[in-house]
Design a protein around this motif. Structure first.
Motif, PDB file in Angstrom:
ATOM      1  N   ARG A  44       9.988   7.573 -10.826  1.00 23.76           N
ATOM      2  CA  ARG A  44       9.794   8.533 -11.919  1.00 23.76           C
ATOM      3  C   ARG A  44      10.753   9.715 -11.799  1.00 23.76           C
ATOM      4  NH1 ARG A  44       4.021  10.185 -14.036  1.00 23.76           N
ATOM      5  NH2 ARG A  44       5.418  11.007 -15.635  1.00 23.76           N
ATOM      6  N   GLN A  71      -0.531  16.926 -11.467  1.00 27.14           N
ATOM      7  CA  GLN A  71       0.559  15.980 -11.219  1.00 27.14           C
ATOM      8  C   GLN A  71       1.425  16.462 -10.053  1.00 27.14           C
ATOM      9  OE1 GLN A  71       3.252  13.922 -14.329  1.00 27.14           O
ATOM     10  NE2 GLN A  71       4.463  15.676 -13.671  1.00 27.14           N
ATOM     11  N   ASN A 101       0.800  -1.224   0.000  1.00 28.23           N
ATOM     12  CA  ASN A 101       0.000   0.000   0.000  1.00 28.23           C
ATOM     13  C   ASN A 101       0.831   1.271   0.000  1.00 28.23           C
ATOM     14  OD1 ASN A 101      -2.786  -0.477  -0.054  1.00 28.23           O
ATOM     15  ND2 ASN A 101      -2.648  -1.420   1.982  1.00 28.23           N
ATOM     16  N   GLU A 132       7.458  21.889  -7.160  1.00 29.43           N
ATOM     17  CA  GLU A 132       7.364  20.654  -7.942  1.00 29.43           C
ATOM     18  C   GLU A 132       6.846  20.963  -9.354  1.00 29.43           C
ATOM     19  OE1 GLU A 132       8.329  17.540  -7.771  1.00 29.43           O
ATOM     20  OE2 GLU A 132       7.247  17.035  -9.629  1.00 29.43           O
ATOM     21  N   ASN A 142       1.648  12.177  -2.673  1.00 30.68           N
ATOM     22  CA  ASN A 142       2.064  10.768  -2.671  1.00 30.68           C
ATOM     23  C   ASN A 142       3.352  10.570  -1.875  1.00 30.68           C
ATOM     24  OD1 ASN A 142       1.718   8.029  -3.517  1.00 30.68           O
ATOM     25  ND2 ASN A 142       3.356   8.319  -5.020  1.00 30.68           N
ATOM     26  N   MET A 143       4.264  11.550  -1.971  1.00 31.43           N
ATOM     27  CA  MET A 143       5.550  11.386  -1.305  1.00 31.43           C
ATOM     28  C   MET A 143       5.505  11.848   0.157  1.00 31.43           C
ATOM     29  SD  MET A 143       8.463  12.146  -4.181  1.00 31.43           S
ATOM     30  CE  MET A 143       8.180  13.884  -4.376  1.00 31.43           C
ATOM     31  N   ARG A 169       1.836  14.366  -6.719  1.00 31.93           N
ATOM     32  CA  ARG A 169       3.179  13.848  -6.436  1.00 31.93           C
ATOM     33  C   ARG A 169       3.629  14.246  -5.037  1.00 31.93           C
ATOM     34  NH1 ARG A 169       7.182  14.580 -11.172  1.00 31.93           N
ATOM     35  NH2 ARG A 169       6.231  12.625 -11.844  1.00 31.93           N
ATOM     36  N   GLY A 217       2.893   3.627  -1.641  1.00 34.35           N
ATOM     37  CA  GLY A 217       3.217   3.894  -3.040  1.00 34.35           C
ATOM     38  C   GLY A 217       4.228   4.989  -3.287  1.00 34.35           C
ATOM     39  N   ARG A 218       4.984   5.387  -2.261  1.00 36.12           N
ATOM     40  CA  ARG A 218       5.928   6.487  -2.454  1.00 36.12           C
ATOM     41  C   ARG A 218       6.970   6.193  -3.532  1.00 36.12           C
ATOM     42  NH1 ARG A 218       7.065   7.852   3.847  1.00 36.12           N
ATOM     43  NH2 ARG A 218       6.368   5.698   4.083  1.00 36.12           N
ATOM     44  N   CYS A 265       6.598   3.273 -14.414  1.00 35.43           N
ATOM     45  CA  CYS A 265       7.269   4.326 -13.635  1.00 35.43           C
ATOM     46  C   CYS A 265       8.784   4.253 -13.754  1.00 35.43           C
ATOM     47  CB  CYS A 265       6.863   4.241 -12.165  1.00 35.43           C
ATOM     48  SG  CYS A 265       5.189   4.823 -11.886  1.00 35.43           S
ATOM     49  N   ARG A 323      13.680  13.242 -13.754  1.00 23.88           N
ATOM     50  CA  ARG A 323      14.289  14.484 -13.282  1.00 23.88           C
ATOM     51  C   ARG A 323      15.789  14.345 -13.136  1.00 23.88           C
ATOM     52  NH1 ARG A 323      10.710  17.362  -9.319  1.00 23.88           N
ATOM     53  NH2 ARG A 323       9.519  17.204 -11.264  1.00 23.88           N
ATOM     54  N   ARG A 382       1.482   8.328   6.126  1.00 24.05           N
ATOM     55  CA  ARG A 382       1.134   6.920   5.934  1.00 24.05           C
ATOM     56  C   ARG A 382       1.210   6.160   7.244  1.00 24.05           C
ATOM     57  NH1 ARG A 382       1.192   5.313   0.357  1.00 24.05           N
ATOM     58  NH2 ARG A 382       1.821   7.023  -0.988  1.00 24.05           N
ATOM     59  N   GLU A 409       1.696   6.139 -11.312  1.00 21.86           N
ATOM     60  CA  GLU A 409       2.377   6.709 -10.142  1.00 21.86           C
ATOM     61  C   GLU A 409       1.425   6.910  -8.959  1.00 21.86           C
ATOM     62  OE1 GLU A 409       4.398  10.372 -11.112  1.00 21.86           O
ATOM     63  OE2 GLU A 409       4.901  10.801  -9.028  1.00 21.86           O
ATOM     64  N   PHE A 410       0.145   7.122  -9.259  1.00 21.25           N
ATOM     65  CA  PHE A 410      -0.783   7.536  -8.200  1.00 21.25           C
ATOM     66  C   PHE A 410      -1.862   6.506  -7.900  1.00 21.25           C
ATOM     67  CE2 PHE A 410       0.400  11.733 -10.317  1.00 21.25           C
ATOM     68  CZ  PHE A 410       1.480  11.940  -9.478  1.00 21.25           C
ATOM     69  N   SER A 411      -1.532   5.230  -7.987  1.00 21.06           N
ATOM     70  CA  SER A 411      -2.531   4.202  -7.703  1.00 21.06           C
ATOM     71  C   SER A 411      -2.408   3.630  -6.297  1.00 21.06           C
ATOM     72  CB  SER A 411      -2.439   3.072  -8.742  1.00 21.06           C
ATOM     73  OG  SER A 411      -3.016   3.506  -9.957  1.00 21.06           O
ATOM     74  N   PHE A 412      -1.414   4.087  -5.548  1.00 18.09           N
ATOM     75  CA  PHE A 412      -1.271   3.659  -4.149  1.00 18.09           C
ATOM     76  C   PHE A 412      -0.987   4.887  -3.291  1.00 18.09           C
ATOM     77  CE2 PHE A 412      -0.760   0.001  -6.770  1.00 18.09           C
ATOM     78  CZ  PHE A 412      -1.447  -0.983  -6.086  1.00 18.09           C
ATOM     79  N   PHE A 433       6.789   4.733  -6.254  1.00 17.22           N
ATOM     80  CA  PHE A 433       6.372   4.977  -7.642  1.00 17.22           C
ATOM     81  C   PHE A 433       6.828   6.378  -8.070  1.00 17.22           C
ATOM     82  CE2 PHE A 433       3.213   1.724  -6.401  1.00 17.22           C
ATOM     83  CZ  PHE A 433       3.340   0.843  -7.470  1.00 17.22           C
ATOM     84  N   SER A 434       6.643   7.345  -7.154  1.00 20.00           N
ATOM     85  CA  SER A 434       7.101   8.713  -7.471  1.00 20.00           C
ATOM     86  C   SER A 434       8.621   8.781  -7.510  1.00 20.00           C
ATOM     87  CB  SER A 434       6.572   9.706  -6.432  1.00 20.00           C
ATOM     88  OG  SER A 434       5.184   9.907  -6.570  1.00 20.00           O
ATOM     89  N   TYR A 435       9.280   8.091  -6.570  1.00 19.64           N
ATOM     90  CA  TYR A 435      10.751   8.123  -6.535  1.00 19.64           C
ATOM     91  C   TYR A 435      11.335   7.610  -7.856  1.00 19.64           C
ATOM     92  CZ  TYR A 435      10.154   8.511  -1.422  1.00 19.64           C
ATOM     93  OH  TYR A 435       9.794   8.893  -0.161  1.00 19.64           O
TER      94      TYR A 435
END
Lengths: 165, 553
Positions: A90, B232, A81, B271, B239-240, B236, A83-84, A119, A95, B244, B159-162, A86-88
Motif C-alpha cells: 500500500r 490506520q 502469517n 505516519e 503491522n510493520m 500500520r 503480514g508486513r 493492497c 505514498r 514477529r 492490510e490488517f488481517s495478518f 500488505f502495508s509495504y
C-alpha cells in the motif's frame, strides 16, 4: 512456480538472480536488496527490465529514492502469517506512487489473494504444489468491502465510502 | 436503537459464510490438513478446545435484540448442549459444536445480522463498549456509532488481517469506565476539548496476559473526523514494526514499551501526517450520520421520576430493596431505569446461560425493555430501558429465573475464564474456584458489609479472566501436577486502573478460598469509614494482608 496475473495463469518472464550469479544481459531480472545496494552502478548498465525483491523486514523506505529504476518489486512472505508486506504494498502504491508491477512471493495462501489485490499487488506467485484454479476462484470470494484501499480505480468490489468525495 | 445491515453488510457476511463453508468442505474431504485449516477456521471464531471445537460469536459492543438472543438460544439448543457462555469481551461461546454444523450455525447468525468474523486470530477482535452506552447519565454522547464505524472499518481489512498478534479496541464516553479501555490495545475515550468540540482521547498499549500494562495516552484530543486515519496510522506502524519473532512479545503493548511512549507516539504522528493527503478516510459526516441515525434514542414516554409503587415495595420487601439498590442503576431519562441481570447466582458458573434462560430473557426484553439488551464486560446482562413502574414485576420474573441475585459489584460478582474444564491453554480450573468462593460468601448481609470488591479469576497466564485488574486477582497454575493459585491485590480496570501485585507464594486449591476469606477479614478489621477493599489496600499496602495471610500457614 505458478504465477497469477490479472486473474489468470501467466507466463513468468522474470528471472530471480542470486547474490553472486551473473546478470543475464537483456533479460528481465530480479535482484535482492543487498545486491542492489552493493552494485547499483553495475546494474544501471543492465539492458533489460529490472526488479528488486524485498524481504519482510526490508520496508520500501529503503529503496524510496531508487524506485524509478525498477519495473517490478517483489515482496516476500516468509510465512503466510507475516503480514508486513500488505502495508509495504500500500505504501508503494499510495505514498510512493510506484506504478510498476508488485508481486507477492513466498508462502502465499489462496485465502489471502483477495486482500493482496486490494493492497496493490498485481501478480502472485504461488508455492509449488498449490492449486492454481481454486486460487483464481478465491480472488472473487468477495464483491464488497468496508474500506478503501489501493485498488480503487479498477476495484472489482463495492466499497463503503467514509468520505463522500 | 441498533445498527441494521444494508446490502454491503449482508453481502459481506454471506460471502464470508460461503467461503467458510467451502473451507470446511475441503477439510472434511481431506483436501486441507488441520494445519492449513487452522488459520482459516480461527478467523471465523472456531477454536479447537480440550474436548471439542469452540465457536465464539461476536456481540458487537455488547448490544443484542431479543430476536438475536432467541437465535443464540436456538443455536445452544440445536447445536450445543443447551447453553452458552458470555465472555469478558461481550462475546458468546459455544463449547460443543460439531465441525460440520458450523457453517449452518453461521447461516443462522447471518439471518439475524450476526457473525463470528474475527472473533479469534491475529486480527482486530470484537469492538467493545460501555454496557450502559446511550442511557448512562455520565456520558458525553453515545459511543456506539463510533464502535460500529470501527467495527466495519477493521472487518476484513486488506492490510490488517495478518497482524503480529490479536488486537482489541474498546470505546467509552462515560466518566466511569465500564469498558476497561485502559487494558485494551487501543482505548478510545470520547471527550470534549476547551472549545466544546467532541473528539477522542487515544490510549494505546494496554493489555493483560503474561506482561500486563496499562494503556498510555498518545493523544489527548483527536478530532472526530480523523478517527479512521489515526487508527490506520496506529495499525500500520504496528503491522510493520510489531515483533514477529516471539509470539509472547508480539502485542502492541510490547512495541510501545520497547520504543517508549514518546518515540512510539512520534512514529504514529509521523505516519498520520504522511497519510493526510489521502482524504478518503476523513469522515465528512455523511456515513457517520447514516450510522448515527440507527442509534437515535427510542421514543421514551414522558414519565415522572418518582415511582411510589417501587418505594412502597422496597419499604416492605427487603429482598426487592436489596435488588433495587444493587442491580438497578439511574437512567438518563426520567421514569426509566437500567437493570442488571446477574448471571452469577450463588454457586453457579459465571457467565453461563441456558437456552431456556436466554429465551426467557428475550421475552423480558420485549416486555420491559424495548426489545433490546446488552452483554457486559463483567459477564452479566443489562436491560437498559425499563420503566420504573415495571420494576416490581420485572424483579418477580427475574427471581423466578434465578437471575435476580443482588450481587452486582459484590464479592460473588466474579469474573472467570472457562479454565481447565474447557480450555486447552488452561493450567488450572477456574470456574470451580469461582463457585466455591460464591458459596463461601453466599450470605447477602455479609456481602453488603464487605461492599464493592472485584474478584477476577484466570486459569492460566493468558489472563482471560482479567486477574491482573481484580481488586483480588486469582491466577490458576500447575505445579508438579497439582493446581495452585497465585493471588494478586490492588488491580483495577476502572478509571483508577492499575495492575495488581502478587502477594506471595501460591495456595493449594483447597486453601485458596480460605486465603480469600482471610484477605477480606483483614480488610474488615482495618478499614476506615467509607473505604472499599481497594482503597484500604492502597492506603496500607501489602504488609497487613501478607502478615495475616501467611501467618496461618
Amino acid at each position: 512456480m505458478p504465477l497469477i496475473k490479472d486473474g489468470a495463469v501467466a507466463e513468468d518472464s522474470w528471472t530471480t538472480v542470486g547474490e553472486d550469479d551473473p546478470i543475464p544481459g537483456g533479460k528481465a531480472v530480479i535482484v535482492g536488496l543487498t545486491r542492489w545496494k552493493d552494485s547499483a552502478d553495475d546494474l544501471s548498465g543492465h539492458n533489460g527490465p529490472l526488479g528488486v525483491r524485498l524481504k519482510s523486514d526490508e520496508p520500501p523506505e529503503l529503496i524510496a529514492k531508487d524506485l524509478g529504476r525498477f519495473d517490478l518489486i517483489a515482496l516476500e512472505f516468509p510465512n503466510f502469517n507475516d503480514g508486513r508486506a500488505f502495508s509495504y504494498a500500500r505504501l508503494l502504491r499510495e505514498r510512493y506512487r510506484f506504478t510498476g508491477e508488485i508481486r507477492a512471493v513466498g508462502d502465499v495462501l489462496q485465502d489471502q489473494l483477495f486482500f493482496m489485490r486490494r493492497c496493490g499487488f498485481d501478480s502472485l506467485e504461488l508455492k509449488e504444489g498449490r492449486n492454481v484454479d481454486t486460487a483464481i476462484d478465491a480472488l472473487g470470494d468477495f464483491t464488497v468491502a468496508y474500506q478503501p484501499a489501493s485498488d480503487e480505480k479498477d476495484a472489482p468490489v463495492k466499497v463503503r465510502d467514509w468520505a463522500s468525495n | 436503537m441498533m445498527y441494521q445491515y444494508d446490502e454491503i453488510d449482508k453481502t459481506l457476511v454471506k460471502e464470508r459464510v460461503d467461503q467458510y463453508r467451502d473451507q470446511v468442505a475441503r477439510r472434511m474431504r481431506g483436501e486441507l490438513s488441520e494445519e492449513e485449516f487452522r488459520p482459516l477456521r480461527l478467523r471465523n471464531g472456531l477454536y479447537m478446545q480440550l474436548h471439542a471445537y469452540m465457536l465464539r460469536v461476536a456481540i458487537p459492543y455488547g448490544l443484542l435484540s431479543s430476536t438475536q438472543l432467541r437465535k443464540l438460544a436456538l443455536i445452544a439448543r440445536e447445536y450445543d448442549r443447551g447453553y452458552g457462555h458470555f465472555t469478558t469481551r461481550q462475546n458468546i461461546q459455544y463449547n460443543w459444536p460439531n465441525l460440520e454444523d458450523t457453517p449452518d450455525i453461521l447461516d443462522h447468525l447471518a439471518e439475524v445480522e450476526m457473525n463470528a468474523i474475527q472473533t479469534s486470530g491475529n486480527v482486530n477482535r470484537n469492538v467493545t463498549s460501555d454496557p450502559y452506552a446511550g442511557v448512562a447519565r455520565d456520558e458525553i454522547e453515545d459511543p456506539r456509532p463510533y464502535c460500529e464505524i470501527v467495527r466495519q472499518f477493521l472487518t476484513l481489512h486488506p492490510e490488517f488481517s495478518f497482524l503480529p498478534r490479536k488486537f482489541k479496541v474498546a470505546v467509552t464516553a462515560a466518566e466511569t469506565d465500564r469498558a476497561a479501555i485502559n487494558v485494551h490495545d487501543i482505548g478510545l475515550r470520547i471527550v470534549k476539548n476547551d472549545a466544546g468540540e467532541v473528539g477522542f482521547k487515544v490510549l494505546v498499549g494496554g493489555g493483560l496476559g503474561r506482561t500486563p500494562f496499562i494503556g498510555k495516552v498518545i493523544r489527548d484530543f483527536l478530532p472526530k473526523e480523523e478517527l479512521l486515519r489515526y487508527l490506520q496510522a496506529i495499525l500500520r506502524v504496528y503491522n510493520m514494526e510489531g515483533r514477529r519473532d516471539n509470539l509472547f512479545k508480539a502485542r502492541i503493548k510490547i512495541l510501545v514499551h520497547e520504543l517508549g511512549t514518546e518515540r512510539f507516539t512520534e512514529k504514529i504522528e509521523a505516519e498520520y501526517e504522511a497519510s493526510k493527503s489521502d482524504t478518503r478516510l476523513l469522515m465528512d459526516g455523511i456515513e457517520e450520520d447514516r450510522i448515527r441515525a440507527f442509534f437515535t434514542p427510542p421514543t421514551y414516554e414522558s414519565l415522572s421520576d418518582d415511582a411510589p409503587d417501587v418505594d412502597a415495595e422496597a419499604a416492605g420487601n427487603p429482598a426487592f430493596a436489596d435488588w433495587l439498590n444493587r442491580n438497578v442503576v439511574a437512567h438518563k431519562q426520567p421514569g426509566y431505569a437500567i437493570v442488571n441481570i446477574s448471571l452469577k447466582p450463588m454457586g453457579e458458573a459465571p457467565g453461563d446461560a441456558t437456552a431456556e434462560q436466554m429465551d426467557a430473557v428475550a421475552d423480558l426484553a420485549d416486555q420491559y425493555s424495548l426489545g433490546h439488551l446488552r452483554v457486559t464486560h463483567r459477564q452479566n446482562l443489562v436491560l437498559a430501558d425499563v420503566r420504573k413502574q415495571d420494576l416490581v414485576a420485572l424483579w418477580k420474573a427475574l427471581v423466578a429465573l434465578d437471575f435476580a441475585t443482588p450481587n452486582i459489584e459484590r464479592i460473588t460478582d466474579i469474573i472467570s475464564c472457562p479454565g481447565l474444564d474447557y480450555c486447552n491453554l488452561a493450567t488450572a480450573r477456574s470456574i470451580p474456584v469461582a463457585q466455591r468462593i460464591s458459596q463461601r460468601f453466599a450470605d447477602m448481609k455479609r456481602q453488603y458489609d464487605i461492599g464493592e470488591i472485584r474478584i477476577n479469576i484466570s486459569g492460566c497466564i493468558n489472563a482471560c479472566g482479567h486477574h491482573h485488574v481484580g481488586h483480588i486477582g486469582i491466577l490458576g497454575l500447575e505445579k508438579n501436577g497439582e493446581e495452585s493459585y497465585q493471588i494478586t491485590l490492588g488491580g483495577s480496570s476502572d478509571v483508577d486502573a492499575d495492575i495488581g501485585k502478587r502477594i506471595g507464594p501460591a495456595f493449594a486449591s483447597e486453601d485458596v478460598v480460605d486465603a480469600v476469606e482471610t484477605l477480606v477479614n483483614t480488610y474488615l478489621d482495618i478499614r476506615q469509614d467509607g473505604e472499599r477493599f481497594l482503597d484500604t489496600y492502597r492506603r496500607v499496602g501489602q504488609d497487613p494482608f501478607k502478615e495475616r495471610l501467611y501467618a496461618a500457614y
